[in-house]
Design a protein around this motif. Structure first.
Motif, PDB file in Angstrom:
ATOM      1  N   ALA A 307       0.868  -1.198  -0.033  1.00 55.34           N
ATOM      2  CA  ALA A 307      -0.007  -0.072   0.159  1.00 55.34           C
ATOM      3  C   ALA A 307       0.858   1.158   0.020  1.00 55.34           C
ATOM      4  N   PRO A 308       0.544   2.307  -0.660  1.00 55.76           N
ATOM      5  CA  PRO A 308       0.943   3.758  -0.622  1.00 55.76           C
ATOM      6  C   PRO A 308       1.910   3.620   0.736  1.00 55.76           C
ATOM      7  N   TYR A 311       5.173   1.822   1.064  1.00 55.06           N
ATOM      8  CA  TYR A 311       6.266   2.467   0.340  1.00 55.06           C
ATOM      9  C   TYR A 311       6.798   3.643   0.696  1.00 55.06           C
ATOM     10  N   ILE A 312       5.854   4.601   1.112  1.00 59.02           N
ATOM     11  CA  ILE A 312       6.272   5.870   1.592  1.00 59.02           C
ATOM     12  C   ILE A 312       7.067   5.575   2.934  1.00 59.02           C
ATOM     13  N   GLY A 313       6.695   4.811   3.783  1.00 54.12           N
ATOM     14  CA  GLY A 313       7.583   4.578   5.016  1.00 54.12           C
ATOM     15  C   GLY A 313       9.011   4.111   4.646  1.00 54.12           C
ATOM     16  N   LEU A 314       9.214   3.328   3.637  1.00 54.91           N
ATOM     17  CA  LEU A 314      10.350   2.688   3.214  1.00 54.91           C
ATOM     18  C   LEU A 314      11.362   3.932   2.544  1.00 54.91           C
ATOM     19  N   LEU A 315      10.770   4.742   1.483  1.00 49.83           N
ATOM     20  CA  LEU A 315      11.235   5.671   0.974  1.00 49.83           C
ATOM     21  C   LEU A 315      11.866   6.750   1.891  1.00 49.83           C
ATOM     22  N   SER A 333       0.239  -1.838  -6.235  1.00 52.61           N
ATOM     23  CA  SER A 333      -0.088  -1.058  -5.018  1.00 52.61           C
ATOM     24  C   SER A 333      -1.642  -0.893  -5.005  1.00 52.61           C
ATOM     25  N   GLY A 334      -2.095  -1.146  -3.678  1.00 59.73           N
ATOM     26  CA  GLY A 334      -3.602  -0.861  -3.752  1.00 59.73           C
ATOM     27  C   GLY A 334      -3.827  -0.726  -2.363  1.00 59.73           C
ATOM     28  N   SER A 335      -5.429  -0.216  -2.020  1.00 64.81           N
ATOM     29  CA  SER A 335      -5.857   0.026  -0.785  1.00 64.81           C
ATOM     30  C   SER A 335      -6.020   1.614  -0.466  1.00 64.81           C
TER      31      SER A 335
END
Length: 561
Positions: A307-308, A311-315, A333-335
């Motif tokens: 979920a976005p 990915y945001i957390g990792l980036l 990516s979903g949700s």
């Protein structure tokens, strides 16, 4: 089951993906038996250092089925599973199906009130839960149809010495250590596995009619509803997923399992896909950025549904560049909407492909996605999957809207639910002539690409203008200081509603309301610009990482009372 006329999106299909397929009319659990037969020694599950082969998972599932049947399990009885992503979650799921049961996926974060409601509504007779959730489960049991509780713990599948250390971590984090006794209506998982045989009694299943799953919706419109998904619903959607990811190789991929299996998205795109295609699933029971980065570097997963927010957390991890994420090849990516900036940054870091998809609990869940390896369009949910028809309609008349005009997204296909559990009226409102009304407002362009403008109920009407929060959020995400943003309509005495933005800033960044206001006015019509900003350290989210816009709206309404 094919779509009967040529649709505008067919021209975008690569030659390896057929617009129509033949779907197996088989019980979902047969795929575990097949993978264990073909690849008995291949690793099926990796969990924090422990690895289980397909044969071990299958044997354990058979033991679980046998044990449930010894307790009186009959066909179509409901078995609730309230677990994070652990080997037990996979074994209990497939074991319950082998025994002829219908699985009820249950969020481990549920309060007693939420748990009691779901158990009452589903009529579950059995529940599998974590040891730390036993007090909660025991409290609600007398108010429900639950007859047996099967208790397990994270440590049950941890390797030495982690299994010895974990109880101390548990006590520190949860201020409790539960040591359940195997007696009466309480059954200890390790004892079940030690004492049971694999001799369960096979149950005849009609894949098209028999339910595999009762999956509860989030309850954003009243009480949560149990979505009835058949074996055929789940098998067809999993096969569509495999077809869409045509470059992935049978029995050669590994899938990162961060998305919780108690959410239908993780259940289909990680667990069921891994079992069907004999892939290794790498399970992470709780999203932690450091753990995820270390796991990717060490275990080298090739697929990473997410979920976005994940990915945001990792980036935004300060030491991201110290990790090698190059094994990741394909992510859907979903949700929640995927900001284009996040997509671009993630692809640059991994070298893989990240595309946005779309689906609902009611559709098992995926209906649309962007093409992974061909041209895709940022800001869209892509095109319908094989054998999935979709159109934009006037929800009242079901009249199809012209290309480019906003209406409600409707879908039809083999993955669409049978209906809502014990809710004929709700089913009739949502399913019309085979079409499922999604509750999402969207549009389709002339090439057959679909766009979600917003949830019907989330649309903001301010001063007579219709404002779609996603459009405002996309602009906010373009600001360099913003890590997460969500926009909601809050009560306003003059405009009826007004636009409020809730912001989480990136570490080391600072920005004022005035600066954000100027930025938004440069990119949005004046009536769409947020009138209020609230800075937070975090935003409320579901277990799968979807931001709970409705919770923020409810908070605003409570302030007025």
């Amino acid at each position: 089951m094919g779509v009967d006329v040529v649709k505008p999106w067919f021209k975008h299909y690569p030659e390896q993906v057929s617009p129509t397929m033949e779907y197996d009319k088989r019980p979902l659990h047969e795929y575990l038996e097949e993978s264990a037969s073909r690849f008995p020694d291949k690793i099926a599950v990796h969990f924090m250092g422990t690895e289980l082969s397909f044969q071990e998972v299958y044997d354990s599932a058979r033991k679980f089925a046998s044990y449930l049947q010894s307790l009186g399990l009959e066909k179509d009885d409901r078995v609730a599973i309230m677990l994070p992503n652990t080997p037990q979650a996979v074994i209990a799921y497939y074991g319950a199906l082998l025994g002829g049961a219908t699985v009820v996926q249950t969020n481990p974060l549920y309060t007693e009130r939420e748990l009691e409601y779901q158990m009452k509504d589903s009529g579950a007779k059995f529940i599998v839960c974590l040891d730390i959730l036993l007090p909660r489960t025991t409290t609600v049991k007398p108010e429900t149809d639950i007859e047996h509780i099967i208790v397990t713990g994270i440590k049950d599948y941890l390797p030495f010495p982690k299994n010895l250390i974990y109880p101390f971590i548990q006590k520190r984090e949860y201020n409790m250590v539960v040591k359940p006794e195997h007696s009466g209506d309480t059954h200890v998982w390790t004892k079940v596995m030690d004492d049971s045989t694999t001799d369960y009694t096979p149950v005849e299943i009609d894949p098209v009619e028999d339910l595999a799953l009762l999956q509860y919706t989030g309850g954003t419109t009243g009480y949560p509803k149990g979505v009835m998904l058949t074996h055929y619903n789940l098998v067809s959607n999993t096969q569509m997923c495999s077809n869409w990811l045509y470059k992935t190789e049978y029995a050669k991929e590994s899938i990162l399992g961060i998305l919780p299996f108690f959410h239908v998205y993780g259940m289909t795109t990680v667990m069921n896909l891994s079992i069907m295609m004999a892939q290794k699933m790498i399970l992470i029971p709780k999203f932690d950025v450091d753990t995820v980065l270390k796991t990717i570097q060490k275990e080298r997963p090739t697929m990473f549904p997410g979920a976005p927010t994940i990915y945001i957390g990792l980036l935004n991890h300060p030491k991201l560049n110290k990790y090698d994420l190059s094994s990741v090849e394909a992510c859907i990516s979903g949700s929640a909407p995927l900001p284009s900036e996040v997509q671009q940054r993630f692809e640059k870091v991994t070298g893989g492909r990240l595309v946005e998809g779309y689906g609902l609990t009611e559709t098992s869940p995926v209906t649309h996605a962007n093409l992974v390896w061909e041209n895709r369009r940022s800001g869209t949910i892509g095109i319908p999957w094989p054998d999935t028809d979709s159109k934009i309609v006037n929800a009242e008349t079901m009249e199809e809207m012209p290309v480019g005009e906003v209406g409600e997204i409707a879908v039809k296909g083999p993955q669409v639910m049978k209906g809502y559990w014990n809710r004929e009226e709700d089913t009739a409102k949502t399913l019309k002539d085979g079409w499922l009304l999604t509750g999402d407002m969207g549009k389709m362009d002339e090439d057959g690409y679909f766009y979600v403008v917003d949830r019907k109920k989330d649309m903001i009407i301010a001063g007579g203008f219709n404002i779609y929060p996603r459009e405002v959020e996309e602009v906010l995400y373009e600001h360099e200081a913003i890590q997460e943003a969500v926009v909601a309509g809050v009560p306003d005495p003059y405009r009826g509603e007004t636009v409020k933005a809730y912001i989480v800033l990136k570490d080391g960044y600072d920005v004022s309301e005035k600066e954000l206001n100027t930025f938004c006015r440069e990119n949005l019509a004046a009536f769409k610009v947020p009138r209020m900003y609230e800075f937070r350290t975090e935003l409320p989210k579901t277990a799968v990482g979807k931001i709970l816009r409705r919770k923020l709206v409810d908070e605003e309404r409570e302030k007025l009372n």
